[in-house]
Design a protein around this motif. Sequence first.
Motif, PDB file in Angstrom:
ATOM      1  N   LEU A   1       0.768  -1.349   0.042  1.00  0.00           N
ATOM      2  CA  LEU A   1       0.089  -0.107   0.023  1.00  0.00           C
ATOM      3  C   LEU A   1       0.812   1.372  -0.186  1.00  0.00           C
ATOM      4  O   LEU A   1       0.176   2.375   0.101  1.00  0.00           O
ATOM      5  CB  LEU A   1      -0.964   0.120   1.230  1.00  0.00           C
ATOM      6  N   VAL A   2       1.988   1.160  -0.011  1.00  0.00           N
ATOM      7  CA  VAL A   2       2.925   2.357   0.059  1.00  0.00           C
ATOM      8  C   VAL A   2       2.702   3.269  -1.082  1.00  0.00           C
ATOM      9  O   VAL A   2       2.342   4.540  -0.874  1.00  0.00           O
ATOM     10  CB  VAL A   2       4.507   2.163   0.041  1.00  0.00           C
ATOM     11  N   SER A   3       2.857   2.586  -2.300  1.00  0.00           N
ATOM     12  CA  SER A   3       2.539   3.425  -3.615  1.00  0.00           C
ATOM     13  C   SER A   3       0.825   4.008  -3.627  1.00  0.00           C
ATOM     14  O   SER A   3       0.970   5.103  -4.061  1.00  0.00           O
ATOM     15  CB  SER A   3       2.801   2.665  -4.788  1.00  0.00           C
ATOM     16  N   ASN A   4      -0.021   3.037  -3.136  1.00  0.00           N
ATOM     17  CA  ASN A   4      -1.134   3.633  -3.126  1.00  0.00           C
ATOM     18  C   ASN A   4      -1.378   4.904  -2.108  1.00  0.00           C
ATOM     19  O   ASN A   4      -2.163   5.808  -2.521  1.00  0.00           O
ATOM     20  CB  ASN A   4      -2.244   2.609  -2.534  1.00  0.00           C
ATOM     21  N   TRP A   5      -0.865   4.962  -1.126  1.00  0.00           N
ATOM     22  CA  TRP A   5      -0.773   6.020  -0.246  1.00  0.00           C
ATOM     23  C   TRP A   5      -0.395   7.426  -0.929  1.00  0.00           C
ATOM     24  O   TRP A   5      -1.021   8.379  -0.809  1.00  0.00           O
ATOM     25  CB  TRP A   5      -0.045   5.618   1.073  1.00  0.00           C
ATOM     26  N   ALA A   6       0.939   7.228  -1.585  1.00  0.00           N
ATOM     27  CA  ALA A   6       1.610   8.413  -2.088  1.00  0.00           C
ATOM     28  C   ALA A   6       0.694   8.858  -3.240  1.00  0.00           C
ATOM     29  O   ALA A   6       0.548   9.941  -3.461  1.00  0.00           O
ATOM     30  CB  ALA A   6       2.841   7.887  -2.600  1.00  0.00           C
ATOM     31  N   HIS A   7       0.238   7.907  -4.016  1.00  0.00           N
ATOM     32  CA  HIS A   7      -0.885   8.377  -5.205  1.00  0.00           C
ATOM     33  C   HIS A   7      -1.960   9.024  -4.622  1.00  0.00           C
ATOM     34  O   HIS A   7      -2.618   9.930  -5.141  1.00  0.00           O
ATOM     35  CB  HIS A   7      -1.420   7.013  -5.778  1.00  0.00           C
ATOM     36  N   GLU A   8      -2.844   8.420  -3.321  1.00  0.00           N
ATOM     37  CA  GLU A   8      -3.995   9.215  -2.695  1.00  0.00           C
ATOM     38  C   GLU A   8      -3.438  10.458  -2.240  1.00  0.00           C
ATOM     39  O   GLU A   8      -4.289  11.403  -2.280  1.00  0.00           O
ATOM     40  CB  GLU A   8      -4.555   8.217  -1.640  1.00  0.00           C
ATOM     41  N   ILE A   9      -2.499  10.683  -1.558  1.00  0.00           N
ATOM     42  CA  ILE A   9      -2.123  12.093  -1.241  1.00  0.00           C
ATOM     43  C   ILE A   9      -1.976  12.898  -2.418  1.00  0.00           C
ATOM     44  O   ILE A   9      -2.374  14.142  -2.276  1.00  0.00           O
ATOM     45  CB  ILE A   9      -0.757  11.865  -0.153  1.00  0.00           C
ATOM     46  N   GLY A  10      -1.345  12.369  -3.395  1.00  0.00           N
ATOM     47  CA  GLY A  10      -0.941  13.252  -4.458  1.00  0.00           C
ATOM     48  C   GLY A  10      -2.329  13.756  -5.183  1.00  0.00           C
ATOM     49  O   GLY A  10      -2.349  14.965  -5.690  1.00  0.00           O
ATOM     50  N   ARG A  11      -3.118  12.839  -5.055  1.00  0.00           N
ATOM     51  CA  ARG A  11      -4.685  13.146  -5.808  1.00  0.00           C
ATOM     52  C   ARG A  11      -5.452  14.113  -4.797  1.00  0.00           C
ATOM     53  O   ARG A  11      -6.033  15.067  -5.279  1.00  0.00           O
ATOM     54  CB  ARG A  11      -5.337  11.882  -5.947  1.00  0.00           C
ATOM     55  N   PHE A  12      -5.413  13.671  -3.696  1.00  0.00           N
ATOM     56  CA  PHE A  12      -6.353  14.364  -2.838  1.00  0.00           C
ATOM     57  C   PHE A  12      -5.730  15.698  -2.014  1.00  0.00           C
ATOM     58  O   PHE A  12      -6.490  16.835  -1.644  1.00  0.00           O
ATOM     59  CB  PHE A  12      -7.235  13.614  -1.900  1.00  0.00           C
ATOM     60  N   ALA A  13      -4.635  15.526  -1.965  1.00  0.00           N
ATOM     61  CA  ALA A  13      -3.593  16.663  -1.253  1.00  0.00           C
ATOM     62  C   ALA A  13      -2.314  16.902  -1.833  1.00  0.00           C
ATOM     63  O   ALA A  13      -1.281  17.131  -1.224  1.00  0.00           O
ATOM     64  CB  ALA A  13      -3.593  16.147   0.280  1.00  0.00           C
ATOM     65  N   PRO A  14      -2.514  17.517  -2.832  1.00  0.00           N
ATOM     66  CA  PRO A  14      -1.207  17.947  -3.711  1.00  0.00           C
ATOM     67  C   PRO A  14      -0.116  19.058  -2.849  1.00  0.00           C
ATOM     68  O   PRO A  14       0.694  19.220  -3.423  1.00  0.00           O
ATOM     69  CB  PRO A  14      -1.699  18.393  -4.990  1.00  0.00           C
ATOM     70  N   SER A  15      -0.823  19.683  -2.178  1.00  0.00           N
ATOM     71  CA  SER A  15       0.143  20.580  -1.356  1.00  0.00           C
ATOM     72  C   SER A  15       1.024  20.109  -0.464  1.00  0.00           C
ATOM     73  O   SER A  15       2.082  20.677  -0.036  1.00  0.00           O
ATOM     74  CB  SER A  15      -0.867  21.603  -0.595  1.00  0.00           C
ATOM     75  N   LEU A  16       0.734  18.651  -0.197  1.00  0.00           N
ATOM     76  CA  LEU A  16       1.776  17.934   0.732  1.00  0.00           C
ATOM     77  C   LEU A  16       2.990  17.456  -0.162  1.00  0.00           C
ATOM     78  O   LEU A  16       2.567  17.045  -1.173  1.00  0.00           O
ATOM     79  CB  LEU A  16       0.833  16.833   1.552  1.00  0.00           C
TER      80      LEU A  16
END
Length: 522
Positions: free
Chosen positions: A121-136
């Motif tokens: 799930l490491v890549s999934n978390w990175a993808h979801e953060i990039g998708r929903f919180a691009p400021s992070l």
Amino acid sequence: MQLAPSVHAWQRVLAGHPDTPLPLAAHAEVDPTGTAVTTAGFARDVLRDCIGVEDRLREVLHASLRPYQVRGVSWLAQTAEASTGAVLADEMGLGKTLQAIGLLCLRASEGPQLIVCPTSLVSNWAHEIGRFAPSLTVSTGTLEHAPATAGSVTVISYARLRLNSGHLREQHWTTAVFDEAQALKNPRTQLARAARDVDAGARIALTGTPIENGLDDLWAILRVVAPALFPHKAVFRRRFTRAVNDGDTEALQRLRVAVAPVVLARTKSRVAAALPAKISNPVLVDLTEEQARLYDDHLADIEGDGFGRGIERHGRILATLTRLKQICNHPALVTGDDGLLAGRSGKLDVCTDLLDENLRTGAATLVFTQYRDTGELLVRHIAEQLGVDAPFFHGGLPAARRNELVADFQAGRGGDVMVMSLKAGGVGLTLTRACDVIHFDRWWNPAVEAQASDRVHRIGQRRPVTVTTLTTATTVEEHIDSLHRRKSALGTHAGDTSALTEFTRLGDERLIDILRRGRESE
């Protein structure tokens, strides 16, 4: 012997009375006996702050949160401030990941934040953060070169946590999120110790199954995120575990009150009533003559030699159960031949019929198995019999390939059938394009099967979901199925047992009798 309830029964216990609008934590002090004493006002504060939280999230989170998700983020923020730790134990499919990302956004300015999750799930978390919180700012995989500044989020696997616990202790994290936190249920492991050593201002555990086998699972997770609440396992067992095992309903209420300050558990039926129905379709299939002969021959060999004693006994029982379950799946898994597969396994023939029907009606389907060789056999058979190149999602694939398979399936590019490893594909993924789930073999614990099924039955699903469990009659699988049904029925009793644990506790004669399930030996 008392048996643990189903995961859904525990959700009801932790979520509280069905008439309660929302099981919000109360700011609490803990008396010396371990019973939480609530302080008035905290629940009102959470509800009051929801409006402010929603306004703040609207600026930084690129997602439309449902009302219960806004309340969840507000609760996490308030609880993190009040007690440094929280367990978000919403039922699988309610969007725990998105709520956690909302919390990360709210706390981003305070310093670096950490997410620990299964490797898959490491890549999934990175993808979801990039998708929903691009400021992070997100980094994955390593700690040595990860940014440690406000607004940064580092995502690592549990394996990396275990190997780099010393480096983690050197860094203070504003927030540490432990996803699929049931991985920490054994407090004596190096992994659990490493999790407890993480220096964080707030520790958040995400899990849809806070109690997989017994109450000790919950205590171990609380030991990570809120160690001051229940510092002593012996006290927790004396006050709750033993009483609950004895069917004490008042103990269940005391448990809920005691964990309320740091545990939020909500069910789909309470907060997402519009979610389509999940239809259970248990199917009992017969052994073929070839399967029956192999099954009985192996039992006869064991009956003559016995299971031995001590560690050897446990190993022999596990090896026997594994071999019998593989025979139930398909004879070729134990004979090693690579000939024709059709007609030799009752379970495979039924699965083929189900897939053929689903392909004709356009119902995308996930097929779960716990065995790598069974998954490969299924892929081969589906190609030969149905002309479909079904992908096989399993832990041996690189993370990038697993992400690609999920994205292709969800987008309709990967066909209408995907075979999945129960453990690798059973957590953290969203696969709502499917509306049918087939469990080709039976896992020891029903909570693991439920986790896998809820990859499909979750927020975003618009169609009823059918979950088919294939169980081979007069075999070890039928006994596992009966244990699962008993667990589901005993919703007010708990004990630290799974089907595998119960098997290892039986004497040789009783165990052989159960494995034969009334079948007469040749």
